[in-house]
Design an enzyme around this catalytic site. Structure first.
Site, mmCIF file in Angstrom:
data_model
loop_
_atom_site.group_PDB
_atom_site.id
_atom_site.type_symbol
_atom_site.label_atom_id
_atom_site.label_comp_id
_atom_site.label_asym_id
_atom_site.label_seq_id
_atom_site.Cartn_x
_atom_site.Cartn_y
_atom_site.Cartn_z
ATOM 1 N N ASN A 207 0.863 -1.190 0.000
ATOM 2 C CA ASN A 207 0.000 0.000 0.000
ATOM 3 C C ASN A 207 0.893 1.231 0.000
ATOM 4 O OD1 ASN A 207 0.567 0.804 2.833
ATOM 5 N ND2 ASN A 207 -0.319 -1.220 3.234
ATOM 6 N N ASP A 276 -4.675 -6.629 5.296
ATOM 7 C CA ASP A 276 -5.653 -7.549 5.897
ATOM 8 C C ASP A 276 -5.670 -8.898 5.199
ATOM 9 O OD1 ASP A 276 -7.773 -4.803 6.645
ATOM 10 O OD2 ASP A 276 -6.833 -6.202 8.055
ATOM 11 N N LYS A 286 8.213 -17.038 -11.080
ATOM 12 C CA LYS A 286 7.459 -15.905 -11.634
ATOM 13 C C LYS A 286 6.287 -16.453 -12.459
ATOM 14 C CE LYS A 286 7.838 -12.054 -14.853
ATOM 15 N NZ LYS A 286 8.657 -11.450 -15.915
ATOM 16 N N PHE A 321 -4.898 3.281 14.711
ATOM 17 C CA PHE A 321 -5.203 4.283 13.682
ATOM 18 C C PHE A 321 -6.374 3.746 12.867
ATOM 19 C CE2 PHE A 321 -1.930 7.671 13.008
ATOM 20 C CZ PHE A 321 -1.166 7.415 14.135
ATOM 21 N N LYS A 335 -13.925 0.538 15.609
ATOM 22 C CA LYS A 335 -12.619 -0.107 15.873
ATOM 23 C C LYS A 335 -12.225 0.033 17.349
ATOM 24 C CE LYS A 335 -10.860 -0.046 11.200
ATOM 25 N NZ LYS A 335 -10.411 0.831 10.105
ATOM 26 N N LYS A 339 -11.570 -3.431 19.110
ATOM 27 C CA LYS A 339 -10.161 -3.782 19.361
ATOM 28 C C LYS A 339 -9.674 -3.358 20.745
ATOM 29 C CE LYS A 339 -9.391 -3.653 14.374
ATOM 30 N NZ LYS A 339 -8.442 -3.521 13.257
HETATM 31 O O1 PMT Z 1 2.950 6.032 6.620
HETATM 32 P P1 PMT Z 1 2.443 7.349 6.101
HETATM 33 O O2 PMT Z 1 2.721 7.535 4.628
HETATM 34 O O3 PMT Z 1 2.867 8.518 6.919
HETATM 35 O O4 PMT Z 1 0.818 7.291 6.167
HETATM 36 C C1 PMT Z 1 0.258 7.291 7.450
HETATM 37 C C2 PMT Z 1 -0.929 6.300 7.535
HETATM 38 C C3 PMT Z 1 -2.039 6.795 6.606
HETATM 39 C C4 PMT Z 1 -0.481 4.921 7.129
HETATM 40 C C5 PMT Z 1 -1.408 6.303 8.996
HETATM 41 O O5 PMT Z 1 -1.817 7.606 9.372
HETATM 42 C C6 PMT Z 1 -2.554 5.334 9.190
HETATM 43 O O6 PMT Z 1 -3.707 5.645 8.970
HETATM 44 N N1 PMT Z 1 -2.174 4.104 9.582
HETATM 45 C C7 PMT Z 1 -3.159 3.015 9.729
HETATM 46 C C8 PMT Z 1 -3.385 2.377 8.394
HETATM 47 C C9 PMT Z 1 -4.297 1.173 8.543
HETATM 48 O O7 PMT Z 1 -3.933 0.047 8.341
HETATM 49 O O8 PMT Z 1 -5.483 1.588 8.983
HETATM 50 P P2 PMT Z 1 -6.742 0.478 9.058
HETATM 51 O O9 PMT Z 1 -7.960 1.269 9.336
HETATM 52 O O10 PMT Z 1 -6.686 -0.423 7.843
HETATM 53 O O11 PMT Z 1 -6.281 -0.390 10.347
HETATM 54 C C10 PMT Z 1 -6.765 -0.001 11.616
HETATM 55 C C11 PMT Z 1 -5.733 -0.283 12.672
HETATM 56 O O12 PMT Z 1 -5.544 -1.689 12.784
HETATM 57 C C12 PMT Z 1 -4.355 0.303 12.392
HETATM 58 O O13 PMT Z 1 -3.814 0.729 13.627
HETATM 59 C C13 PMT Z 1 -3.552 -0.866 11.856
HETATM 60 O O14 PMT Z 1 -2.170 -0.758 12.217
HETATM 61 C C14 PMT Z 1 -4.199 -2.030 12.555
HETATM 62 N N2 PMT Z 1 -4.214 -3.289 11.796
HETATM 63 C C15 PMT Z 1 -4.884 -3.347 10.623
HETATM 64 C C16 PMT Z 1 -4.937 -4.563 9.949
HETATM 65 C C17 PMT Z 1 -4.299 -5.706 10.523
HETATM 66 N N3 PMT Z 1 -4.344 -6.880 9.900
HETATM 67 N N4 PMT Z 1 -3.661 -5.614 11.700
HETATM 68 C C18 PMT Z 1 -3.609 -4.409 12.349
HETATM 69 O O15 PMT Z 1 -3.011 -4.310 13.404
#
Ligand code: PMT
Length: 397
Positions: A207, A276, A286, A321, A335, A339
């Protein structure tokens, strides 16, 4: 500013400039004690520093201390900042090598204060890989450097090696003294950057995360005195100074690494953009293209944050986040509950100046009691300060 600065003066041609530095520090009403190495005394007389600092100058480890105050351990304990100016290649090498054979190196070895080194030497010496390796080692141990300036050197060479201007050195010292180490002793685990899920040896799913948000949190935390572990997906960012960094690629690798450190952490801040899903099968070779469409079956990855929510101990602060493109608040609030978060930093990725790659972010911080703080667009470092301020309050509850 009622702080104590111990100034170490070493034997470089720029030693005379240290007098200007001491005089400027005194103008900031700082208490200054000066330690001079033997070779420094070849360049400038201790009496100069005694009159400027209005304290006895320490010139020899084995000299009878004039008062208990200047005993080297006392100086090490008294210092709020240890400033070495100029810092020669020799002193850098001795400190990096753990040599403590005079008052200066012994006191630095014994101090818990921040150390700021204003380096100055011949350009070729400065560019010598050994010197650079030693500087990198000391930076990784959390020591700060004022880089030499570029210009005509005393030896006639031109290049990087001149001692920085006293004003710049003193400004750096004041900055370090004024940072409040309010997170001293706190252990903070930060995740940052994207994950990479392989399709075959050539291709992968990832991503747009650059890691900037997470690195800003990690760097800000260490500046405020915290012990920081950073678990990072692949980024193009410089290794942050004074931080233990673990590099991972896939979500599973991040999952393993995070769980390894979770017990240790007082605060966990999960800013990484974690995939995810991963390809159900990773091809050994390949995948060759053909004329038909091609689809990839994806399998769910572990939800790291969810798992941490289940394992969270009393007193631990868990910060997630939310990266959304719609229904930001609704999705973020879900969330928090799901969580077991203490608070969440929600950012709308569609907003200009928010989210991926940018130096700024626009976030809403929502806590488990539903309290919502709308943050305007700001530098990611500034948002990091806010996140850490909030985490600190929760730690103190
Ligand atoms: O890295 P930059 O370019 O500065 O960009 C910053 C950012 C946009 C990446 C950051 O601000 C941000 O939003 N990070 C979270 C991205 C994310 O995965 O968000 P989500 O809504 O998909 O996940 C929610 C939370 O669960 C996040 O804290 C993530 O770390 C966590 N997660 C998600 C999926 C997973 N399988 N395991 C997790 O722990």
């Amino acid at each position: 500013m009622n702080k104590n600065v111990v100034v170490g003066v070493t034997g470089g041609i720029a030693a005379y400039k240290a007098a200007d530095v001491v005089s400027r520090l005194k103008k900031h009403s700082l208490n200054v004690n000066v330690i001079m190495t033997k070779s420094a005394q070849q360049f400038i007389h201790p009496l100069t520093f005694q009159s400027l600092s209005q304290n006895y100058v320490v010139t020899d480890m084995f000299e009878e201390p004039k008062t208990w105050e200047v005993e080297h351990i006392a100086l090490a304990q008294k210092a709020d900042l240890f400033l070495v100016v100029p810092t020669t290649a020799n002193v850098i090498g001795k400190i990096a090598g753990g040599i403590a054979d005079d008052m200066l190196t012994t006191t630095i070895m014994a101090t818990k204060a921040q150390v700021l080194m204003a380096s100055a030497m011949n350009t070729n010496m400065y560019n010598n890989p050994i010197v650079q390796e030693n500087i990198k080692k000391l930076k990784n141990l959390g020591m700060h450097f004022v880089e030499p300036a570029v210009g005509r050197l005393a030896c006639g060479d031109y290049g990087k090696g001149k001692l920085a201007e006293p004003e710049e050195i003193v400004n750096e010292a004041i900055k370090l003294l004024s940072i409040n180490k309010d997170l001293q002793g706190k252990k903070i685990l930060v995740t940052a950057g994207p994950t990479k899920e392989p399709i075959d040896p050539v291709r992968y799913i990832t991503n747009h995360s650059s890691g900037k948000m997470g690195y800003a949190v990690a760097e800000t935390a260490v500046a405020r005195g915290a012990e920081v572990v950073l678990i990072s997906g692949p980024t193009n960012l410089e290794n942050p100074v004074g931080i233990k960094k673990f590099d991972v690629n896939t979500t599973n690798e991040m999952y393993e690494e995070v769980l390894k450190h979770f017990e240790w952490a007082d605060v966990v801040i999960k800013s990484a953009a974690v995939a995810d899903y991963r390809p159900s099968v990773v091809a050994d070779n390949k995948i060759k293209k053909n004329d038909d469409d091609f689809s990839i079956k994806l399998t769910r990855n572990p939800d790291i944050l969810m798992e941490l929510g289940k394992r969270k101990k009393k007193g631990q602060v868990l910060v997630g986040f939310a990266a959304e493109t719609q229904n930001l608040l609704e999705n973020a609030k879900k969330k928090i509950q799901k969580k077991n978060l203490d608070f969440i930093v929600a950012n709308d990725l569609t907003k200009k100046g928010a989210g991926f790659k940018s130096d700024t972010n626009i976030a809403t911080i929502i806590d488990k009691n539903g309290h919502l703080e709308q943050c305007a667009k700001m530098e990611k470092k500034e948002l990091a300060e806010k996140i850490l301020d909030k985490a600190k309050i929760l730690l103190e509850e």
